[in-house]
Design a protein around this motif. Structure first.
Motif, PDB file in Angstrom:
ATOM      1  N   GLY A 343     -36.739 119.542 -21.808  1.00 49.04           N
ATOM      2  CA  GLY A 343     -38.062 119.971 -23.691  1.00 49.04           C
ATOM      3  C   GLY A 343     -38.876 121.474 -23.264  1.00 49.04           C
ATOM      4  N   LEU A 344     -39.412 121.588 -21.758  1.00 48.35           N
ATOM      5  CA  LEU A 344     -39.697 123.078 -21.370  1.00 48.35           C
ATOM      6  C   LEU A 344     -38.692 124.089 -20.924  1.00 48.35           C
ATOM      7  N   GLY A 345     -37.911 123.416 -20.009  1.00 49.80           N
ATOM      8  CA  GLY A 345     -37.165 124.964 -20.178  1.00 49.80           C
ATOM      9  C   GLY A 345     -36.387 125.208 -21.481  1.00 49.80           C
ATOM     10  N   GLU A 346     -36.125 124.190 -22.426  1.00 49.41           N
ATOM     11  CA  GLU A 346     -35.481 124.836 -23.707  1.00 49.41           C
ATOM     12  C   GLU A 346     -36.323 125.421 -24.491  1.00 49.41           C
ATOM     13  N   ALA A 347     -37.675 125.008 -25.014  1.00 51.19           N
ATOM     14  CA  ALA A 347     -38.702 125.563 -24.585  1.00 51.19           C
ATOM     15  C   ALA A 347     -38.858 127.811 -24.117  1.00 51.19           C
ATOM     16  N   TYR A 348     -38.628 127.461 -23.091  1.00 50.39           N
ATOM     17  CA  TYR A 348     -38.903 128.824 -22.840  1.00 50.39           C
ATOM     18  C   TYR A 348     -37.602 129.588 -23.390  1.00 50.39           C
ATOM     19  N   LEU A 349     -36.716 129.379 -23.102  1.00 49.76           N
ATOM     20  CA  LEU A 349     -35.129 129.652 -23.334  1.00 49.76           C
ATOM     21  C   LEU A 349     -35.256 130.418 -25.004  1.00 49.76           C
ATOM     22  N   ARG A 350     -35.744 129.452 -25.590  1.00 48.69           N
ATOM     23  CA  ARG A 350     -35.948 129.674 -27.017  1.00 48.69           C
ATOM     24  C   ARG A 350     -36.566 131.002 -27.500  1.00 48.69           C
ATOM     25  N   SER A 351     -38.014 130.571 -26.681  1.00 51.54           N
ATOM     26  CA  SER A 351     -38.911 131.519 -27.335  1.00 51.54           C
ATOM     27  C   SER A 351     -38.644 132.797 -27.150  1.00 51.54           C
ATOM     28  N   THR A 352     -37.675 133.227 -25.583  1.00 51.83           N
ATOM     29  CA  THR A 352     -37.214 134.630 -25.414  1.00 51.83           C
ATOM     30  C   THR A 352     -36.226 134.886 -26.338  1.00 51.83           C
ATOM     31  N   ARG A 353     -35.870 134.225 -27.318  1.00 49.42           N
ATOM     32  CA  ARG A 353     -34.811 135.191 -28.775  1.00 49.42           C
ATOM     33  C   ARG A 353     -36.227 136.106 -29.799  1.00 49.42           C
ATOM     34  N   PRO A 354     -35.537 137.061 -30.456  1.00 49.53           N
ATOM     35  CA  PRO A 354     -33.988 136.943 -30.049  1.00 49.53           C
ATOM     36  C   PRO A 354     -33.583 138.302 -29.079  1.00 49.53           C
ATOM     37  N   LEU A 355     -34.743 138.447 -28.515  1.00 47.59           N
ATOM     38  CA  LEU A 355     -34.454 139.872 -27.460  1.00 47.59           C
ATOM     39  C   LEU A 355     -34.253 139.560 -26.135  1.00 47.59           C
ATOM     40  N   THR A 356     -33.500 137.897 -26.148  1.00 53.05           N
ATOM     41  CA  THR A 356     -32.263 137.878 -25.146  1.00 53.05           C
ATOM     42  C   THR A 356     -31.778 137.357 -25.977  1.00 53.05           C
ATOM     43  N   GLY A 357     -29.820 137.114 -25.286  1.00 47.89           N
ATOM     44  CA  GLY A 357     -28.862 136.636 -25.505  1.00 47.89           C
ATOM     45  C   GLY A 357     -27.638 137.415 -25.899  1.00 47.89           C
ATOM     46  N   ALA A 358     -27.977 138.851 -26.169  1.00 44.33           N
ATOM     47  CA  ALA A 358     -27.822 139.614 -26.353  1.00 44.33           C
ATOM     48  C   ALA A 358     -26.021 139.966 -25.395  1.00 44.33           C
ATOM     49  N   LEU A 359     -26.578 139.636 -24.201  1.00 41.75           N
ATOM     50  CA  LEU A 359     -25.699 139.437 -22.749  1.00 41.75           C
ATOM     51  C   LEU A 359     -25.777 137.710 -21.996  1.00 41.75           C
ATOM     52  N   PRO A 360     -24.843 137.719 -21.269  1.00 39.69           N
ATOM     53  CA  PRO A 360     -24.183 136.613 -21.090  1.00 39.69           C
ATOM     54  C   PRO A 360     -26.025 136.073 -20.326  1.00 39.69           C
ATOM     55  N   ARG A 361     -26.804 136.902 -19.821  1.00 37.68           N
ATOM     56  CA  ARG A 361     -27.309 136.257 -18.467  1.00 37.68           C
ATOM     57  C   ARG A 361     -28.670 137.870 -18.493  1.00 37.68           C
ATOM     58  N   PHE A 362     -29.832 137.520 -18.382  1.00 40.51           N
ATOM     59  CA  PHE A 362     -31.089 138.152 -18.581  1.00 40.51           C
ATOM     60  C   PHE A 362     -31.607 138.442 -17.520  1.00 40.51           C
ATOM     61  N   VAL A 363     -32.783 138.730 -17.142  1.00 39.11           N
ATOM     62  CA  VAL A 363     -33.855 139.304 -16.281  1.00 39.11           C
ATOM     63  C   VAL A 363     -35.172 138.867 -16.956  1.00 39.11           C
TER      64      VAL A 363
END
Length: 525
Positions: A343-363
């Motif tokens: 849940g912690l990992g999923e919450a982190y990834l969700r919170s990075t949108r929409p800045l991330t997700g345009a490419l397969p990976r992000f830094v």
């Protein structure tokens, strides 16, 4: 006048004079008269934001924004609250809505939107908003400074210099502008600001903020001219000016490191984390090469830079019920039996949108994520973690030379050379603990190895991240995009040995730091 109208008028007056507590109290009384009315909720939300009560501010400002969806100011303040809570996707959406409704001549509103976009790493939109603010109020030093900073992030150096010069011409006491000009380029005997800086120092000797910025600007320019001994005196005086009034004590950071080590005396049990290797974490001491690695990776066609995200610490804070005011308190609020790692990992990834997700990976290259590397490793077990290392003396000196945000809890240690040394020793101890607890999960990377063998070390980084080789990573200095860090100017040049062993230029001035590190078991040469 009705009771509601009287309370609302008094609340608005309190807000105007900066009495946040009184403004919030009166706004709450007005809201009790007419529950859900947007006007007192707007005032209450702004006051709560000024008081640092971010969740409360969001609750009030959401009411105001939803009730007045065409009112740009309500939307902008709502966006401002959301970005402070690291809810970046919602903040950008609210800012976009505010921008669509904004009056072209409302300079303050456009500046607020620029700040929101900048904090959300939406730098193209930030540049546009700051440009609109300057167009509406060209005589504002603050708007000029913000636009100049955005130009710097995009490598538009001549434009940045013009705007910084306009800033200090409009307000010679805009001290940050003088430091920005000193850092923008290498100064020369024929072209520098030393006379102006010295004159300003003499006139503002009693102003702590002036001493901080002007001494550091003097130090940078003297250093460029090879006058290192004089430069170091100014670095020490500038940093001491803030250290003397900050109230910082090394025990604050010792408590943080102690809390983390207690929490991770062993790898915690629990459910598996969130799968996927989309995020690549680049972390380590500030000024250790994290921005350089970010630029190298984001030059790859499969990778985008998300900048220095505060999203993982924010997700961790929410996992602990948003309790704990200090960083140590935040860590201690994570329950000992916490096991919702997925849940912690999923919450982190969700919170990075929409800045991330345009490419397969992000830094995600927030350096101080080294504090939370154990949590990251459990929450995102497939995410590569790159831990940057640099010569300890060069690392500590570079932290001393750099002015980070003075109010930042992450950088409070950085105003005294020996405080920095003590902090480095705890960083080193924690880094070794992460390597021991999570073998094979963390790549330790030396800045010096990148400089000595750029191609070989870059290949090693790409292999660790599961990325195919791409020659573009060797040409990172040509990559487009914003670089919103202290290294914004530096990393737009090609790889150089100029910054290796820099500490040796200062001789006996660093003897105390060297002794501290050696006594702490750190190899410095």
């Amino acid at each position: 006048m009705s009771t509601f109208a009287r309370l609302h008028a008094l609340a608005a007056a309190a807000l105007d004079r900066g009495d946040w507590v009184q403004a919030y109290r009166l706004a709450a009384q007005a809201d009790a008269q007419q529950p859900g009315h947007p006007a007192p909720n707007h005032i209450g939300g702004v006051a709560a934001l000024q008081l640092g009560r971010v969740p409360l501010a969001i609750a009030h400002l959401r009411i105001a924004a939803q009730a007045r969806p065409a009112e740009a100011d309500a939307l902008a303040q709502y966006a401002r609250a959301l970005v402070m809570a690291h809810r970046m996707d919602e903040a950008v959406a609210a800012a976009d809505q505010a921008a669509a409704a904004a009056d072209a001549g409302d300079a303050a509103l456009w500046d607020t939107l620029g700040v929101v976009y900048s904090k959300a790493n939406a730098h193209e939109q930030a540049a546009h908003a700051f440009g609109r603010a300057v167009a509406a109020a060209p005589d504002s030093a603050n708007h000029r400074f913000n636009l100049a900073t955005c130009c710097l992030y995009f490598g538009r150096m001549e434009e940045a210099e013009r705007e910084f010069e306009a800033c200090v011409r409009l307000d010679p006491g805009y001290w940050r502008g003088h430091l920005a000009l000193a850092q923008l380029r290498r100064q020369t005997p024929q072209r520098n600001h030393l006379a102006r800086l010295q004159s300003l120092l003499e006139r503002a000797a009693s102003d702590v903020d002036a001493r901080l910025h002007l001494h550091l600007a003097m130090a940078k320019e003297l250093e460029d001219l090879g006058r290192d001994a004089e430069a170091f005196v100014h670095y020490r005086r500038g940093k001491a000016a803030w250290r003397d009034v900050s109230g910082y004590a090394p025990a604050q950071d010792q408590a943080l490191f102690d809390a983390i080590e207690r929490r991770f005396d062993q790898v915690p049990a629990g459910t598996p984390g969130h799968p996927g290797n989309e995020a690549i974490f680049v972390l380590g001491m500030p000024r250790s090469g994290t921005t350089l690695v970010d630029r190298i990776l984001s030059a790859h066609p499969q990778v985008q830079s998300a900048g220095e995200l505060g999203n993982f610490p924010a997700a961790l804070h929410r996992a602990g019920g948003e309790r704990g005011r200090s960083l140590a308190g935040m860590v201690e609020c994570i329950p000992a039996g916490f096991d919702d790692w997925a849940g912690l990992g999923e919450a982190y990834l969700r919170s990075t949108r929409p800045l991330t997700g345009a490419l397969p990976r992000f830094v995600d290259k927030l350096p101080h994520n080294f504090l939370f590397a154990g949590f990251i490793a459990r929450a995102l077990p497939d995410a590569p973690i790159i831990l940057m290392r640099r010569n300890p003396m060069d690392t500590c000196l570079s932290n001393f030379r750099q002015l980070f945000a003075p109010e930042s809890a992450y950088h409070a240690y950085s105003f005294d050379l020996l405080d920095i040394g003590r902090y480095y020793l705890r960083f080193d101890r924690l880094a070794r603990r992460w390597i021991e607890l999570f073998p094979g999960r963390i790549l330790e990377l030396r800045y010096e190895d990148l400089v000595d063998d750029q191609a070989g070390t870059t290949r090693r980084v790409l292999d660790f991240c599961g990325l195919p080789w791409d020659e573009a990573c060797l040409r990172f200095d040509r990559a487009a995009g914003a670089v919103p860090t202290a290294s914004a100017a530096q990393v737009r040049s090609s790889m150089t040995r100029e910054y290796l062993q820099r500490w040796k230029r200062y001789g006996p001035a660093l003897d105390g730091l060297r002794a501290l590190l050696v006594d702490g078991g750190v190899q410095v040469d």
